[in-house]
Design a protein around this motif. Structure first.
Motif, mmCIF file in Angstrom:
data_model
loop_
_atom_site.group_PDB
_atom_site.id
_atom_site.type_symbol
_atom_site.label_atom_id
_atom_site.label_comp_id
_atom_site.label_asym_id
_atom_site.label_seq_id
_atom_site.Cartn_x
_atom_site.Cartn_y
_atom_site.Cartn_z
ATOM 1 N N LEU A 1 -12.450 -6.838 -7.718
ATOM 2 C CA LEU A 1 -12.393 -7.649 -6.503
ATOM 3 C C LEU A 1 -10.985 -8.196 -6.270
ATOM 4 O O LEU A 1 -10.317 -8.630 -7.213
ATOM 5 N N PRO A 2 -10.539 -8.220 -5.012
ATOM 6 C CA PRO A 2 -9.217 -8.769 -4.689
ATOM 7 C C PRO A 2 -9.266 -10.292 -4.595
ATOM 8 O O PRO A 2 -9.306 -10.875 -3.505
ATOM 9 N N VAL A 3 -9.252 -10.936 -5.729
ATOM 10 C CA VAL A 3 -9.310 -12.397 -5.788
ATOM 11 C C VAL A 3 -8.255 -12.898 -6.768
ATOM 12 O O VAL A 3 -7.774 -12.156 -7.624
ATOM 13 N N TRP B 1 -6.014 -4.380 -4.145
ATOM 14 C CA TRP B 1 -5.842 -3.675 -2.877
ATOM 15 C C TRP B 1 -5.340 -2.254 -3.095
ATOM 16 O O TRP B 1 -5.836 -1.304 -2.481
ATOM 17 N N ARG B 2 -4.334 -2.113 -3.955
ATOM 18 C CA ARG B 2 -3.782 -0.775 -4.199
ATOM 19 C C ARG B 2 -4.837 0.148 -4.812
ATOM 20 O O ARG B 2 -4.940 1.329 -4.443
ATOM 21 N N LEU B 3 -5.633 -0.386 -5.741
ATOM 22 C CA LEU B 3 -6.693 0.414 -6.335
ATOM 23 C C LEU B 3 -7.703 0.858 -5.282
ATOM 24 O O LEU B 3 -8.049 2.047 -5.197
ATOM 25 N N HIS B 4 -8.175 -0.088 -4.484
ATOM 26 C CA HIS B 4 -9.192 0.224 -3.472
ATOM 27 C C HIS B 4 -8.657 1.185 -2.428
ATOM 28 O O HIS B 4 -9.341 2.137 -2.018
ATOM 29 N N LEU C 1 0.799 -1.222 0.000
ATOM 30 C CA LEU C 1 0.000 0.000 0.000
ATOM 31 C C LEU C 1 0.834 1.275 0.000
ATOM 32 O O LEU C 1 0.283 2.381 -0.120
ATOM 33 N N GLY C 2 2.148 1.132 0.168
ATOM 34 C CA GLY C 2 3.003 2.314 0.199
ATOM 35 C C GLY C 2 2.941 3.074 1.501
ATOM 36 O O GLY C 2 3.139 4.296 1.526
#
Length: 432
Positions: free
Chosen positions: A306-308, A318-321, A84-85
């Protein structure tokens, strides 16, 4: 002390009295339309679960699935921060708080969905699903396993589904009454609103239910979901969403942006339907201005990515969300919608990082304001209100602790609430 200055006036008291009398209707209208924020907790997200998929284990299941994703794809603070940075300073506190949140309170607001996400086999099937939702939610509040906020998203007030939506809402609310009454955390969502008259119809429906069960007038409120272009700009060129708030007669609790329906309504192609599209920014900006001061809260929409799948795909999602959530927070959209258990870790990571990054500065500025001390920023009462609101939201979601806020700001929660909730006219102190 020097010689006391002589004070003189030119206007008779009748002038001021006359002006006050002429503005009395305006004063009353301001108080009615713009009462200010209710001062209650606002959830950081809403999760919607199709009615046929909702049961007593849903809340815990979402938390367990989210924890399993963390364990598989980011098993420690360093790996989660790298995805996530997050800074080294934030890595451990954010990761540990996310895990604790998923274990303790994985969902803050849940809506059992009887609209887009629900496909009943028959009318009788929807009847049974609505009755079961009422029983499960009532039981959850009784045994202490409920989310802070829970309710349903019914079908809309358009002709094709109107009767079905009314019946489902009736069954659900009647079931709650039969199982002990309406819980304090009850929330209802009216989707696909196009005309203010549809909001008025919802008000009349809720009034009838309250009267039938001897409830206090106004006990039932609802969220208005903004999913059509007509809800932003009416045919006559006015902002329909502002008229919808007025049509709710004080019952509107939120305006929720519907990312995909609204985007499709404007002809945005599927690949570009997202909460950071210019069309979305315009709609939410109109919603935000219309709701300001009314006590109606604004919520962002969701992402359908979706993170799948593989770890690489999960990390990308995850990074997008995370980025979309941080973007929304910076724009004062403090709530959003989540569609999958895998969104929950990044929802809380973004929220916690947002409040922890700004905590020290916000606490110091509010402390300086409270102590009337000078510093490099001269804050006004309206800014003190925003600073206190920021700290309270951080406390409510678990990003901050009461102890650390008290140590840094020198203020109790009651102090913060006092600064955060002045009414109109209280932001300027005058002396007579």
């Amino acid at each position: 002390m020097g010689q006391q200055e002589k004070v003189s006036t030119s206007l008779a008291g009748a002038v001021s009295e006359g002006i006050s009398a002429s503005l009395a209707p305006v004063d009353a209208e301001l108080a009615r339309r713009y009462p200010g924020d209710p001062g209650t907790r606002q959830p950081v997200h809403t999760v919607y679960v199709p009615g046929d998929a909702f049961d007593a284990g849903t809340l815990r299941s979402w938390g367990d699935q989210a924890l399993a994703q963390l364990d598989e794809h980011a098993p420690d603070a360093a790996s989660f921060a790298a995805v996530l940075g997050l800074s080294d300073e934030l890595a451990e506190p954010v990761h540990s708080r996310v895990r604790a949140k998923l274990e303790r309170e994985p969902i803050e607001d849940l809506r059992v969905d009887f609209e887009d996400g629900y496909r009943p086999a028959s009318a009788a099937d929807e009847d049974e699903t609505a009755a079961r939702a009422a029983r499960v939610i009532a039981d959850a509040y009784k045994n202490g396993t409920a989310a802070p906020y829970m309710g349903i998203r019914m079908k809309c007030m358009e002709e094709a589904v109107r009767d079905r939506g009314i019946r489902t809402l009736d069954i659900f609310l009647t079931g709650l009454m039969e199982h002990g009454g309406l819980p304090d955390g009850l929330v209802l969502t009216l989707p696909k609103v196009t005309y203010p008259e549809q909001v008025t119809a919802m008000v009349r429906l809720l009034e009838a239910f309250e009267k039938q069960h001897g409830l206090d007038a106004g006990r039932l409120g609802f969220e208005i979901q903004i999913e059509t272009s007509q809800s932003i700009l009416a045919a006559d060129g006015t902002a329909a969403v502002a008229r919808m708030i007025d049509a709710a007669e004080g019952r509107a609790t939120g305006l929720h942006y519907g990312t995909f329906d609204y985007s499709a309504c404007l002809g945005v192609s599927a690949a570009y339907q997202a909460s950071d599209h210019p069309a979305a920014d315009h709609a939410k900006a109109v919603m935000q201005v219309a709701a300001a001061g009314t006590g109606v809260r604004v919520s962002d929409g969701s992402t359908n990515v979706l993170p799948v799948g593989s770890t690489a795909k999960v990390h990308d999602a995850w990074r997008l969300h995370y980025g979309l959530t941080r973007r929304a927070l910076a724009r004062a959209y403090y709530q959003g919608w989540d569609m999958h258990p895998g969104h929950i870790p990044t929802r809380y990571a973004a929220v916690f990082a947002f409040y922890r990054e700004g905590f020290e500065q916000a606490a110091a500025r509010l402390a300086a304001y409270a102590n009337q001390s000078t510093g490099d920023i001269a804050d006004e009462p309206a800014t003190a209100k925003a600073l206190a609101g920021y700290l309270l939201r951080g406390l409510d979601c678990g990003a901050l602790d009461n102890g650390e806020v008290a140590r840094r700001a020198g203020l109790t929660r009651a102090d913060l609430e006092g600064y955060a909730a002045p009414r109109r006219g209280d932001l300027t102190v005058t002396a007579e």
